[in-house]
Write an enzyme that holds these catalytic residues in place. Structure first.
Site, PDB file in Angstrom:
ATOM      1  N   GLU A   1     -11.719   4.219 -15.853  1.00 31.41           N
ATOM      2  CA  GLU A   1     -12.681   3.883 -16.908  1.00 31.41           C
ATOM      3  C   GLU A   1     -13.789   4.928 -17.004  1.00 31.41           C
ATOM      4  O   GLU A   1     -14.792   4.736 -17.685  1.00 31.41           O
ATOM      5  CB  GLU A   1     -13.287   2.501 -16.627  1.00 31.41           C
ATOM      6  CG  GLU A   1     -12.365   1.360 -17.021  1.00 31.41           C
ATOM      7  CD  GLU A   1     -11.039   1.374 -16.283  1.00 31.41           C
ATOM      8  OE1 GLU A   1     -11.055   1.381 -15.044  1.00 31.41           O
ATOM      9  OE2 GLU A   1      -9.979   1.419 -16.937  1.00 31.41           O
TER      10      GLU A   1
ATOM     11  N   ASP B   1      -4.760  -1.199 -21.973  1.00 34.60           N
ATOM     12  CA  ASP B   1      -5.175  -1.012 -20.573  1.00 34.60           C
ATOM     13  C   ASP B   1      -4.218  -1.669 -19.591  1.00 34.60           C
ATOM     14  O   ASP B   1      -4.645  -2.240 -18.588  1.00 34.60           O
ATOM     15  CB  ASP B   1      -6.613  -1.527 -20.349  1.00 34.60           C
ATOM     16  CG  ASP B   1      -7.112  -1.185 -18.944  1.00 34.60           C
ATOM     17  OD1 ASP B   1      -6.875  -0.053 -18.489  1.00 34.60           O
ATOM     18  OD2 ASP B   1      -7.718  -2.056 -18.292  1.00 34.60           O
TER      19      ASP B   1
ATOM     20  N   ASN C   1      -4.068   3.690 -16.735  1.00 34.73           N
ATOM     21  CA  ASN C   1      -4.253   3.895 -18.175  1.00 34.73           C
ATOM     22  C   ASN C   1      -4.579   5.341 -18.544  1.00 34.73           C
ATOM     23  O   ASN C   1      -5.198   6.064 -17.778  1.00 34.73           O
ATOM     24  CB  ASN C   1      -5.363   2.967 -18.682  1.00 34.73           C
ATOM     25  CG  ASN C   1      -6.702   3.276 -18.041  1.00 34.73           C
ATOM     26  OD1 ASN C   1      -6.878   3.045 -16.854  1.00 34.73           O
ATOM     27  ND2 ASN C   1      -7.640   3.813 -18.782  1.00 34.73           N
TER      28      ASN C   1
END
Lengths: 601, 601
Positions: free
Chosen positions: B194, B320, B278
């Site tokens: 992230e 995701d 991801n």
């Protein structure tokens, strides 16, 4: 043992009653029902005894944890849960969260999370951020927050009903004690003996929090609620301004005598019992005199706050032997005569038995043979006979007086003892620790430490070859004779409150984290279990749906565990305790968990 | 079951051996002995299966906690203990303390307390400050710290032997995974999907920490250690620069594919298996292409790091659905033919069975009927058939695509499944959660969140009248047929790793805090116990002195518990999980405790 279903009805009925003019009948009824644990001490007498006998000497070996609950807080967890009907109420150390837990499925009915100013409050809490528990009465849960706010919560919803400020952390005033609910009042004290706080007890109206009375430990009679003619000390009236006469000049303004311990109550005599703490600075040289009424047992009228009698155990304290430990009310024979007795195990190492109606001193004996600062208590004057070489006053300022026993945290600290009316014995968690003590000059600044002594503590018992210590004992005490009946040595101080039961099983916890069950008659260990963290909480018992449960908070900390709880490495910050207990972290780590035990189905 | 005394000898011998050129024989031997739990997955295959059968379906109802250990840390506790001989090793979330505990008396043999920069590291840990456990080999305990330092500790003393920095928190690189020890290497990955981190796997020499190889998930072949001719995807060579060709321009530099999950190893094939996460930002609109090799299963040669085969499960991820979940190696029959299989339960909701030697796709079926984003996986191309209305790319930027199942945290997240060779079933802790997903434009700044989507999660199952949810299932899965055999609904996601045993008992934990034991064949619940806090740790088992133990870490947190662990109230900070799990605090509170269970004597 009463079946659970009956209790539910009784409690529901009690809770649904309209507001009462006195909480006494309801609370007395709840306390009388052994299915509950409705007050911190189990009953007003503080016996920590339960009539429940499902768990007994024959089956306690089969005990097992049945559920557990993490409180979400790491520092020292003193006190224990209240159980009223089908709800268990449990508190945490700062930030003093409260949980109401449904005994049916252990879900959280409500949580109260007070907002407190950590930066203001935590730095003026001397000996960890502990809280010793809740009070119940009139459908309310009473929480005495660290920041001195006394809060009344709706027991069903957790909603705040009222809140009053009992002190001011900016002056070093905080709270750690559990509130005592009696009749229409809730009684609370104050902490801060290491910050020059002047101790007092206050009574608030349980309906609206309005203050009914406030009684200081030191000061003029109008402040102390002492009647020169009617209030007695060992049977004699104390006379006018009995407190301030024993202080030099106006030193009594910093007179200490804080009131952070446990409270008991005798409904027949309508008297509240508690003790006061150390006199201001720990440096005795700068405050000559007896420093009354620090280190004193008080018996006060519940309604008016007026003192009926006082007894000062340690006049002119030179060792920080706070007198705040619990007062256990028990009717026992002393010298062949049945007495309404008050039994108190003082920090100073003497176990006292008094007549709780008159304040007459009946017994005063050492409950640890290691105690050396005084040879004995003179039964006429009530004064301990101090040994010169252990007098830190005689030793003088900036002189290290060595090998004083007990250490400042006493032969016992706040960890409450239990009394079994079956065995007539008192079960006492004790410390077995000595100290070196060096007084020094300190200037008072509001909200700053006002300690005035450095000290270091060490085991009274020998350190064995493998480095293991002997820092405590769990003892059975005959308060009529003033004698130890049996004594179980422990590696660390026993900082947990004891529990005695009609099953003739006595429970206590250890700083390593063991819950232990022993035979009430012989002390023989019958069961042990290693809970998640060291135990400084009190063991309680209750019954739900016909089954007896035993619960205890673990969560290392408190004065003995201050090194771990606050991450301290030096004795100075930890008031001398860090060194003695430094091996604790080989056995346990921080963490607050309630562990609940029962027999298998 | 082997008697304890034999193990002691074996371990002592192993530990006292001179430095070996390979840790394999020692560790293999320790893993083969079911008295130990020598690696996070129980064995290299990650089956989380134990040959111990003292606890079985006939007696597991008598199970009881026998000791407990608070870790002293509050946030989410993933992973579980290692047990080697008579020592148990347990880790904590940040600050990643490690304890070696003597199984004889539960005392702490040593503690390792790393110094990490909390201000630098914690803010770049997306989904709680978890750590999934330790590695053992060559007399060393390997700890992969959050700040990316990989540390080798002397297993006997806890002394640091070497330390290497595996990444840089200033760029958003952190670590949560357990290291895998194979032969003379320790394998680790990297977190930070992230934060725009480019994923890699690195192998370090267990002797001195020198890096042997490093293989990125995305980038040119020299970085990914992919051989255009020899590395295959579904049986075909991938061709030159197979990764960067699937990215627009140089977007692969922010290509993600982090590697924070579990690692498996096949000694016969000498292949390491793991999955990548991801592709960079969660906003799919701005990164066209398949974004290889994000969301990919890798099979790499242990010695060289070269990829033997790859399989991308979710090309061009729009949800995701990280591919990092555990790869379980099991020899099972598929379509009547015995296979060296790899079974993987992906976040995307499909349970995959592949031939682990060749990477051939054998089975790909939904393991939760709620999964709706794709109809099925095309078995020739291996591509999921995406449903247009659940394509967040087609939905477009700043558009909220609704009711996608599963949610971003997948039908399963890191919580590892177990496999029993006796029942041939896989036991899978699952989530039953859907989401709304809205991609938005985000600019990359090193060390800042690079998420690019807001989302909210909610139960896939109905919320019942009493407000209770159905956010998870614990299922038994037939990986040969791709079918659910039985399914147990749970109030919350099952975020705990499962354990299967030769006693035909399967264990798992729940977010409320229950350890549950069920019948491996039927799923019938045989035992439950409420541990101190919600369980996101993995259940392990071992034997000591002839007695089988089961242990599990509780301590609510992780992505599902991020609201409680980090004190979040909004979904934005909690990456969408806060809302779905908001009632968790009615059942449990924070606190890390290892609870150890056994049968009564």
């Amino acid at each position: 043992m009463m079946r659970r279903s009956m209790t539910v009805v009784a409690v529901a009925a009690a809770l649904s009653l309209p507001a009462m003019t006195t909480a006494n009948p309801e609370l007395m009824k709840l306390m009388d029902d052994p299915n509950n644990w409705a007050i911190f001490g189990g009953d007003y007498a503080g016996t920590r005894y339960s009539e429940l006998d499902q768990i007994n000497t024959g089956n306690v070996a089969d005990l097992q944890p049945v559920w557990t609950f993490s409180t979400g807080v790491l520092r020292g967890h003193e006190g224990g849960p209240l159980v009223i009907g089908d709800t268990l109420y449990i508190h945490t150390p700062f930030p003093n969260n409260v949980f109401a837990i449904d005994l049916k499925d252990q879900s959280i009915i409500w949580r109260y999370a007070p907002q407190q100013d950590a930066d203001e409050t935590i730095p003026v809490m001397c000996c960890d951020t502990v809280n010793r528990g809740l009070g119940y009465g009139d459908g309310k849960i009473f929480l005495q927050q660290a920041d001195t706010n006394l809060v009344a919560l709706d027991a069903k919803t957790g909603k705040e009903i009222w809140k009053v400020k009992n002190g001011d952390p900016k002056k070093g005033e905080t709270n750690t004690n559990a509130p005592l609910v009696v009749k229409d009042k809730v009684i609370t004290g104050i902490s801060g003996g290491e910050y020059g706080v002047k101790g007092f007890v206050a009574a608030y109206n349980i309906k609206d929090g309005k203050r009914a009375w406030k009684a200081f430990s030191v000061g003029p009679d109008k402040d102390t609620l002492i009647d020169p003619k009617k209030t007695t000390h060992l049977g004699k009236p104390v006379g006018a301004d009995s407190s301030i006469k024993t202080w030099e000049g106006d030193q009594w303004h910093l007179g200490g005598g804080t009131t952070w311990g446990w409270y008991s109550y005798d409904p027949d005599l309508n008297l509240v019992y508690y003790g006061s703490g150390n006199p201001g600075t720990w440096n005795p040289v700068v405050r000559p005199g007896d420093n009354r009424w620090s280190m004193t047992i008080f018996a006060r009228d519940l309604d008016t706050g007026m003192a009926k009698w006082v007894y000062q155990m340690t006049p002119h304290d030179e060792w920080d032997y706070d007198g705040v430990n619990e007062m256990i009310l028990a009717d026992i024979a002393v010298g062949g005569k049945q007495r309404k007795a008050l039994v108190h195990f003082d920090r100073n190492g003497f176990g006292y038995t008094l007549d709780r109606e008159t304040g007459e001193l009946l017994v005063a004996q050492k409950y640890d043979p290691a105690v050396n600062w005084a040879t004995k208590v003179d039964m006429k004057t009530g004064r301990p006979q101090v040994v010169d070489k252990f007098s830190t006053h005689k030793g003088g300022q900036d002189t290290n007086t060595k090998n004083i026993c007990p250490a400042a945290l006493g032969t016992k600290d706040q960890q409450p003892a239990a009394f079994s009316p079956k065995t007539k014995l008192f079960y006492v968690p004790t410390n077995h620790v000595c100290m070196d003590y060096e007084p020094f000059e300190v200037e008072y600044v509001a909200g700053q430490p006002y300690v005035g002594a450095t000290l270091s503590m060490f085991p009274a018992g020998k350190v064995t070859g493998d480095g293991s210590t002997h820092l405590g004992n769990f003892i059975a005490w005959d308060a009529s004779a003033g004698k130890i009946v049996w004594s179980l040595p422990e590696r660390f101080s026993v900082w947990s409150g004891a529990l005695a039961t009609a099953g003739d099983v006595v429970f206590y916890g250890t700083l390593e984290g063991y819950l232990k069950a022993v035979d009430a008659k012989t002390g023989k260990e019958l069961y042990r279990f290693k809970t998640p963290s060291g135990i400084i909480g009190n063991v309680n018992t209750w019954s739900y749906d016909g089954k007896q449960y035993v619960g205890v908070l673990s969560g290392i900390g408190g004065w003995a565990g201050i090194g771990m709880a606050a991450g301290l490495t030096g004795d100075t910050e930890g008031l001398g305790a860090v060194g003695a207990y430094k091996s604790l972290d080989k056995y346990t780590q921080l963490g607050g968990v309630l562990t609940v035990f029962a027999l298998p189905d």
